[in-house]
Design a protein around this motif. Structure first.
Motif, PDB file in Angstrom:
ATOM      1  N   THR A   1       0.614  -1.247  -0.306  1.00  0.00           N
ATOM      2  CA  THR A   1      -0.278  -0.377   0.072  1.00  0.00           C
ATOM      3  C   THR A   1       1.080   1.457  -0.036  1.00  0.00           C
ATOM      4  O   THR A   1       2.314   1.120   0.681  1.00  0.00           O
ATOM      5  CB  THR A   1      -0.563  -0.032   1.415  1.00  0.00           C
ATOM      6  OG1 THR A   1      -0.539  -0.144   2.334  1.00  0.00           O
ATOM      7  CG2 THR A   1      -1.883  -1.459   1.301  1.00  0.00           C
ATOM      8  N   GLN A   2       0.247   2.453  -0.423  1.00  0.00           N
ATOM      9  CA  GLN A   2       1.020   3.542  -1.373  1.00  0.00           C
ATOM     10  C   GLN A   2       0.143   4.083  -0.231  1.00  0.00           C
ATOM     11  O   GLN A   2      -1.194   4.920  -0.725  1.00  0.00           O
ATOM     12  CB  GLN A   2       1.306   3.728  -2.378  1.00  0.00           C
ATOM     13  CG  GLN A   2       2.020   5.314  -1.888  1.00  0.00           C
ATOM     14  CD  GLN A   2       2.435   5.330  -4.006  1.00  0.00           C
ATOM     15  OE1 GLN A   2       1.792   4.941  -4.935  1.00  0.00           O
ATOM     16  NE2 GLN A   2       2.551   6.798  -4.166  1.00  0.00           N
TER      17      GLN A   2
ATOM     18  N   ALA B   1      -4.738   4.971   1.403  1.00  0.00           N
ATOM     19  CA  ALA B   1      -3.539   3.820   0.996  1.00  0.00           C
ATOM     20  C   ALA B   1      -4.237   3.494  -0.107  1.00  0.00           C
ATOM     21  O   ALA B   1      -5.427   2.705  -0.378  1.00  0.00           O
ATOM     22  CB  ALA B   1      -3.374   3.443   2.175  1.00  0.00           C
TER      23      ALA B   1
END
Length: 128
Positions: free
Chosen positions: A2-3, A19
């Motif tokens: 996840t970002q 995210a």
């Protein structure tokens, strides 16, 4: 993986994090997924006494986390960013009034504590 793509601070002081956990699905299509989280710090003033507060700290830790996931399958590559934005906007429109309420942290902590106690007593009873 996840970002983190966005953080928003609510009027009650809590911070909601978004995210991106999207991934390719098939060919040019994607599974667009946004993981939404918000840490809700424990506070002694949510509890009637120190023992209840200590019990909550033991069962929940110091920062219980509100978490939700919103997602959409089969999104063409050209629409991934737009769908991410729509998912975030829809969540914010529907959930921020509730999450931003001054009573949300207290209610959330007590709901999580009730669930943790139920789970804890179930596991305890299952061993004997």
């Amino acid at each position: 993986m996840t970002q983190l793509i966005r953080e928003m601070t609510l009027k009650n002081g809590l911070t909601v994090r978004f995210a991106n956990a999207s991934k390719p699905y098939f060919g040019d299509y994607h599974h667009v997924k946004v993981v939404i989280s918000c840490e809700v710090p424990l506070s002694a003033h949510y509890f009637a006494d120190e023992n209840e507060f200590s019990d909550a700290c033991r069962l929940l830790g110091k920062l219980p986390v509100y978490q939700r996931t919103v997602e959409k399958m089969g999104v063409p590559s050209t629409e991934v960013v737009a769908v991410l934005e729509r998912l975030i906007a829809a969540f914010a429109a529907n959930s921020f009034p509730y999450l931003a309420s001054p009573v949300f942290p207290h209610r959330f902590v007590h709901a999580e504590l009730a669930q943790a106690r139920k789970k804890s007593s179930f596991h305890y009873g299952a061993r004997h």
